[in-house]
Scaffold this active site. Structure first.
Site, mmCIF file in Angstrom:
data_model
loop_
_atom_site.group_PDB
_atom_site.id
_atom_site.type_symbol
_atom_site.label_atom_id
_atom_site.label_comp_id
_atom_site.label_asym_id
_atom_site.label_seq_id
_atom_site.Cartn_x
_atom_site.Cartn_y
_atom_site.Cartn_z
ATOM 1 N N ASN A 185 44.727 31.077 42.950
ATOM 2 C CA ASN A 185 45.500 32.172 43.537
ATOM 3 C C ASN A 185 46.549 31.582 44.480
ATOM 4 O O ASN A 185 46.200 30.885 45.436
ATOM 5 C CB ASN A 185 44.553 33.113 44.297
ATOM 6 C CG ASN A 185 45.297 34.292 44.886
ATOM 7 O OD1 ASN A 185 46.333 34.125 45.513
ATOM 8 N ND2 ASN A 185 44.776 35.487 44.697
ATOM 9 N N HIS A 204 49.221 32.715 48.954
ATOM 10 C CA HIS A 204 49.532 32.143 50.279
ATOM 11 C C HIS A 204 50.823 31.326 50.285
ATOM 12 O O HIS A 204 51.442 31.154 51.333
ATOM 13 C CB HIS A 204 48.387 31.246 50.756
ATOM 14 C CG HIS A 204 47.270 32.024 51.405
ATOM 15 N ND1 HIS A 204 47.350 33.351 51.713
ATOM 16 C CD2 HIS A 204 46.036 31.635 51.802
ATOM 17 C CE1 HIS A 204 46.231 33.758 52.276
ATOM 18 N NE2 HIS A 204 45.403 32.726 52.332
ATOM 19 N N HIS A 255 48.737 38.359 43.298
ATOM 20 C CA HIS A 255 48.513 39.775 43.603
ATOM 21 C C HIS A 255 49.849 40.372 44.009
ATOM 22 O O HIS A 255 50.391 40.026 45.057
ATOM 23 C CB HIS A 255 47.489 39.876 44.745
ATOM 24 C CG HIS A 255 47.102 41.275 45.092
ATOM 25 N ND1 HIS A 255 46.121 41.555 46.013
ATOM 26 C CD2 HIS A 255 47.547 42.482 44.656
ATOM 27 C CE1 HIS A 255 45.974 42.870 46.123
ATOM 28 N NE2 HIS A 255 46.848 43.452 45.321
ATOM 29 N N ARG A 310 51.334 43.136 45.598
ATOM 30 C CA ARG A 310 50.876 44.270 46.424
ATOM 31 C C ARG A 310 51.962 45.330 46.509
ATOM 32 O O ARG A 310 53.155 45.022 46.438
ATOM 33 C CB ARG A 310 50.503 43.794 47.836
ATOM 34 C CG ARG A 310 49.320 42.856 47.861
ATOM 35 C CD ARG A 310 48.921 42.554 49.294
ATOM 36 N NE ARG A 310 48.174 43.633 49.872
ATOM 37 C CZ ARG A 310 46.847 43.629 50.021
ATOM 38 N NH1 ARG A 310 46.133 42.583 49.663
ATOM 39 N NH2 ARG A 310 46.233 44.666 50.552
ATOM 40 N N ARG A 314 54.097 42.195 50.443
ATOM 41 C CA ARG A 314 54.051 41.344 51.638
ATOM 42 C C ARG A 314 54.115 39.859 51.305
ATOM 43 O O ARG A 314 54.493 39.060 52.132
ATOM 44 C CB ARG A 314 52.820 41.641 52.480
ATOM 45 C CG ARG A 314 51.518 41.188 51.856
ATOM 46 C CD ARG A 314 50.376 41.339 52.805
ATOM 47 N NE ARG A 314 50.001 42.725 52.988
ATOM 48 C CZ ARG A 314 48.754 43.101 53.312
ATOM 49 N NH1 ARG A 314 47.828 42.200 53.521
ATOM 50 N NH2 ARG A 314 48.458 44.362 53.438
ATOM 51 N N GLU A 349 46.868 40.414 39.607
ATOM 52 C CA GLU A 349 46.031 41.341 40.381
ATOM 53 C C GLU A 349 46.917 42.470 40.863
ATOM 54 O O GLU A 349 48.021 42.222 41.373
ATOM 55 C CB GLU A 349 45.501 40.641 41.632
ATOM 56 C CG GLU A 349 44.226 39.913 41.458
ATOM 57 C CD GLU A 349 43.800 39.298 42.800
ATOM 58 O OE1 GLU A 349 44.089 39.862 43.870
ATOM 59 O OE2 GLU A 349 43.203 38.227 42.742
ATOM 60 N N THR A 361 42.028 41.554 50.157
ATOM 61 C CA THR A 361 41.211 42.551 49.469
ATOM 62 C C THR A 361 39.817 42.551 50.085
ATOM 63 O O THR A 361 39.152 41.521 50.112
ATOM 64 C CB THR A 361 41.118 42.207 47.962
ATOM 65 O OG1 THR A 361 42.408 41.820 47.515
ATOM 66 C CG2 THR A 361 40.615 43.384 47.171
ATOM 67 N N GLU A 378 35.330 41.083 37.697
ATOM 68 C CA GLU A 378 35.324 39.930 38.606
ATOM 69 C C GLU A 378 34.374 40.295 39.736
ATOM 70 O O GLU A 378 34.611 41.262 40.472
ATOM 71 C CB GLU A 378 36.724 39.640 39.149
ATOM 72 C CG GLU A 378 36.712 38.453 40.123
ATOM 73 C CD GLU A 378 38.087 38.057 40.624
ATOM 74 O OE1 GLU A 378 39.083 38.226 39.889
ATOM 75 O OE2 GLU A 378 38.153 37.565 41.768
ATOM 76 N N HIS A 404 36.472 35.253 45.674
ATOM 77 C CA HIS A 404 36.739 35.707 47.037
ATOM 78 C C HIS A 404 35.877 34.942 48.031
ATOM 79 O O HIS A 404 34.657 34.975 47.962
ATOM 80 C CB HIS A 404 36.526 37.210 47.250
ATOM 81 C CG HIS A 404 37.527 37.757 48.236
ATOM 82 N ND1 HIS A 404 37.436 37.513 49.573
ATOM 83 C CD2 HIS A 404 38.653 38.471 48.051
ATOM 84 C CE1 HIS A 404 38.470 38.069 50.183
ATOM 85 N NE2 HIS A 404 39.228 38.649 49.281
HETATM 86 N N1 PXP Z 1 39.782 37.472 43.684
HETATM 87 C C1 PXP Z 1 40.409 38.569 44.170
HETATM 88 C C2 PXP Z 1 40.287 39.858 43.424
HETATM 89 C C3 PXP Z 1 41.176 38.500 45.347
HETATM 90 O O1 PXP Z 1 41.786 39.609 45.824
HETATM 91 C C4 PXP Z 1 41.309 37.252 46.000
HETATM 92 C C5 PXP Z 1 42.129 37.152 47.245
HETATM 93 O O2 PXP Z 1 43.460 37.398 46.986
HETATM 94 C C6 PXP Z 1 40.652 36.146 45.443
HETATM 95 C C7 PXP Z 1 39.877 36.283 44.307
HETATM 96 C C8 PXP Z 1 40.751 34.792 46.085
HETATM 97 O O3 PXP Z 1 40.096 34.829 47.306
HETATM 98 P P1 PXP Z 1 40.244 33.612 48.315
HETATM 99 O O4 PXP Z 1 41.681 33.550 48.721
HETATM 100 O O5 PXP Z 1 39.326 33.971 49.422
HETATM 101 O O6 PXP Z 1 39.828 32.385 47.562
#
Ligand code: PXP
Length: 245
Positions: free
Chosen positions: A7, A10, A43, A45, A49, A70, A101, A151, A190
């Protein structure tokens, strides 16, 4: 063995802090793939953001592995997904005030709406995954509305300690097996980190782990001293070795 979806939200968070062009998540997606990512997750959004529409359009063209989009279960996002056609859509709950999330989708409550979106995406050849808490009823409903994937939210496993952590791990194991028995395919994510990922990666039946924060944090840790070294050398030796212009 589970595959790794990276992901990169960031990266866009840093860019949007200055509203400039760097760092570009499109470039970093390629670097993540070079490092062995099996897929890239972003993602988009509602409040834009971090990831912007332009990023998703470009990633669709440039990602060589798989692009997991996402998004919230809204008309606007569905119409974007239908245009971009990512490899997969993961539907997530979204609240403007949240930092990330926070919980899984309430599939039971929003069954009809989710079913309609899953159908629309499926008609366009896009598989859907539902981000859910590891709760049997949520999985039952996910299977009923023909989500191909879920997921499982690993947040509680990640934040708990000792016995409570072991309990959460057992719940994720058990709900993975339940989801599989309903014919669902299972991803998880997550809050996973370099310290806690292994037990989850060992769970039979989980196909992909989606991980963001810890990987981007680690990238800063392993990359910062090199970046400082390069800047220092330009200051000490102006122009002599500037390969950035
Ligand atoms: N899965 C989903 C559905 C998420 O919303 C996120 C965070 O954006 C992640 C996985 C990844 O989470 P983390 O950044 O804590 O590894």
């Amino acid at each position: 063995m589970a595959s790794l979806g990276v992901n990169i939200d960031h990266i866009a968070n840093v860019r949007e802090a200055r509203k400039t062009f760097e760092p570009d998540p499109v470039t970093f997606a390629l670097l993540a793939e070079l490092g062995g990512a099996d897929g890239i997750t972003v993602h988009l959004r509602e409040d834009r953001r971090h990831i912007q529409d332009r990023d998703v359009y470009l990633l669709k063209e440039t990602v060589h592995t798989r692009l997991n989009l996402e998004m919230a279960a809204t008309e606007e996002m569905t119409s974007i997904a239908l245009k971009i056609k990512p490899t997969m859509v993961t539907l997530v709950p979204e609240r403007r005030e949240e930092v990330t999330t926070e919980g899984g989708l309430n599939v039971l409550k929003h069954k009809e709406k989710l079913k309609e979106i899953i159908q629309q995406l499926s008609d366009a050849g896009i598989p859907s995954s539902l981000f859910v808490d590891p709760i049997q009823k949520q999985l039952e409903s996910s299977a009923e509305i023909k989500a191909g994937w879920v997921e499982l939210h690993t947040g509680k496993y990640a934040t708990n300690k000792n016995e409570a952590k072991a309990t959460q791990l057992a719940i994720i194991k058990e709900t993975t097996a339940i989801a599989k028995s309903y014919g669902l395919r299972v991803n998880a994510g997550h809050g996973l980190t370099y310290q806690n990922v292994e037990a989850i990666a060992n769970i039979e039946g989980i196909e992909e782990l989606n991980i963001g924060h810890t990987i981007i944090s680690r990238a800063l840790a392993v990359g910062l001293s090199q970046a400082v070294k390069e800047m220092k050398s330009l200051i000490v030796n102006p122009r002599k070795n500037n390969c950035y212009v």
